[in-house]
Design an enzyme around this catalytic site. Sequence first.
Site, PDB file in Angstrom:
ATOM      1  NE  ARG A 165      -4.258  -1.842   1.441  1.00  0.00           N
ATOM      2  CZ  ARG A 165      -4.035  -2.761   2.082  1.00  0.00           C
ATOM      3  NH1 ARG A 165      -3.840  -3.085   3.414  1.00  0.00           N
ATOM      4  NH2 ARG A 165      -5.026  -3.743   1.564  1.00  0.00           N
ATOM      5  CE  LYS A 167       2.614  13.729 -15.864  1.00  0.00           C
ATOM      6  NZ  LYS A 167       3.122  14.423 -16.632  1.00  0.00           N
ATOM      7  CD  GLU A 209      11.339  15.252 -21.470  1.00  0.00           C
ATOM      8  OE1 GLU A 209      10.893  16.382 -21.444  1.00  0.00           O
ATOM      9  OE2 GLU A 209      10.842  14.404 -22.048  1.00  0.00           O
ATOM     10  CE  LYS A 218       8.370  17.401 -14.108  1.00  0.00           C
ATOM     11  NZ  LYS A 218       8.876  16.376 -14.504  1.00  0.00           N
ATOM     12  CD  GLU A 233      -0.305  16.419 -17.214  1.00  0.00           C
ATOM     13  OE1 GLU A 233       0.586  15.855 -16.542  1.00  0.00           O
ATOM     14  OE2 GLU A 233      -0.644  15.825 -18.642  1.00  0.00           O
ATOM     15  NE  ARG A 246       3.916  16.956 -13.663  1.00  0.00           N
ATOM     16  CZ  ARG A 246       4.495  16.121 -13.092  1.00  0.00           C
ATOM     17  NH1 ARG A 246       3.438  15.818 -11.538  1.00  0.00           N
ATOM     18  NH2 ARG A 246       5.106  14.928 -12.691  1.00  0.00           N
ATOM     19  CG  ASN A 271       1.975  16.057 -21.113  1.00  0.00           C
ATOM     20  OD1 ASN A 271       2.921  15.048 -21.072  1.00  0.00           O
ATOM     21  ND2 ASN A 271       1.430  16.566 -20.387  1.00  0.00           N
ATOM     22  CG  HIS A 280       6.255  14.286 -24.262  1.00  0.00           C
ATOM     23  ND1 HIS A 280       6.789  15.583 -24.167  1.00  0.00           N
ATOM     24  CD2 HIS A 280       6.732  13.643 -23.248  1.00  0.00           C
ATOM     25  CE1 HIS A 280       7.922  15.269 -22.985  1.00  0.00           C
ATOM     26  NE2 HIS A 280       8.220  14.511 -23.089  1.00  0.00           N
ATOM     27  CG  HIS A 304       3.738   9.708 -24.893  1.00  0.00           C
ATOM     28  ND1 HIS A 304       3.217   9.687 -23.805  1.00  0.00           N
ATOM     29  CD2 HIS A 304       5.404   9.677 -24.176  1.00  0.00           C
ATOM     30  CE1 HIS A 304       4.054  10.504 -23.204  1.00  0.00           C
ATOM     31  NE2 HIS A 304       5.238  10.235 -23.334  1.00  0.00           N
ATOM     32  CG  HIS A 364      10.800   9.251 -23.978  1.00  0.00           C
ATOM     33  ND1 HIS A 364       9.771   9.750 -24.144  1.00  0.00           N
ATOM     34  CD2 HIS A 364      11.220  10.217 -22.500  1.00  0.00           C
ATOM     35  CE1 HIS A 364       9.027  10.859 -23.595  1.00  0.00           C
ATOM     36  NE2 HIS A 364       9.560  11.487 -22.680  1.00  0.00           N
TER      37      HIS A 364
HETATM   38  N1  GLY Z   1       7.614  14.610 -18.016  1.00  0.00           N
HETATM   39  C1  GLY Z   1       6.517  15.592 -17.992  1.00  0.00           C
HETATM   40  C2  GLY Z   1       6.042  15.707 -16.178  1.00  0.00           C
HETATM   41  O1  GLY Z   1       6.390  15.355 -15.501  1.00  0.00           O
HETATM   42  O2  GLY Z   1       4.738  16.164 -15.701  1.00  0.00           O
END
Ligand code: GLY
Length: 364
Positions: free
Chosen positions: A121, A143, A185, A227, A237, A241, A245, A248, A252, A265
Amino acid sequence: MLKKINVVLKEKSYPIIIGYKLFNQDCILRYFKKKKKYIIITNNTLLNLCTKHFYKYLKKNNIYVDIIYISDGESYKSLHEVNNIITQLLNKDYGRDTILIAFGGGVIGDLTGFIASIYQRGIEFIQVPTTLLSQVDASVGGKTGVNHNLGKNMIGSFWQPKYVFIDLFFLSSLPKKEFLSGFSEVIKYAIIFDKKFFYWIKSNSCKLKKLDKNALLYCIYKCCKLKAKIISLDEKETSCRALLNLGHTYGHAIESYMNYNNILHGEAVSIGIVLALQTAQVLGILKKNISEKIILLLKFFNLPVLPPKNMPILSYILYMKKDKKNILGKIRLVLPSNIGIVKIYDNISQKIIISAIEKTLKKY
Ligand code: GLY
């Protein structure tokens, strides 16, 4: 040469510590407790580096430490591997006093964080990112998750680390291609938030490419600072946030189409940024000369700027329709109108996306 940034999140707040050869320094020891059990999760490629430096440092200072390693590669960011690691933890009777340590890049960080969030948990975890990409982005913000055949990062959670230790020393051990892929990035942060930072990267690009310590320290510090601020404002997000992206959604789609093989990536993000720039041009919100400036900088870091030749346009649409940012099935994209100015655009039509991909493919 030590910098500290706080991610402010009430009781979940944590420091990011950035420096060179951190795990030679006594001041780092105070973050490790003798009463806890630390389990490092890493991969076979990094095992030697980990044992020689980080593991040795903890061991020498009488901290309980064990290592679990998996094979290297994005395809191991899977539920299968989650189960495999949990089985190893259970076989050794590791309880809730265990702290997991992610020693590696984005795959190891996301996987370890996800296991920490569900093991008994939820237990604590620490990020020790070893790639540029994970140092400037993936290790900060909580994340976590794994991939599904139907899409990247489709299974996961928000689970903040207890500490993030960023050691520049590890960057020198990276294959050049992997190191350089992290600059997509870095450039992403500049496009989203900071024109001055974009021009700083441009003027310091040779130093950065040559791993100049001071340039890298500032570059990583700057990205983490940007960040940290965003995470403090929007941990899960629900608003700003999502701007992170940029590149991305397209990226992706490319990674998913390629089954997470043969493309890093950071490389997919680079192509994704170029496709986002082209989309913004198709919509008439971005000037061609700005787009060209960004593409030139991506190219300087040897990043790919053209989409895979044989990827059908329909595949982009199929994967992009599954993106987590979408609302009511409508494709949402982060698009720039200048360097330092981006916005989320709702309901981008398939016609616009197809036109952006076709125009980019014409550059072959
Ligand atoms: N990599 C984007 C984020 O952490 O929101």
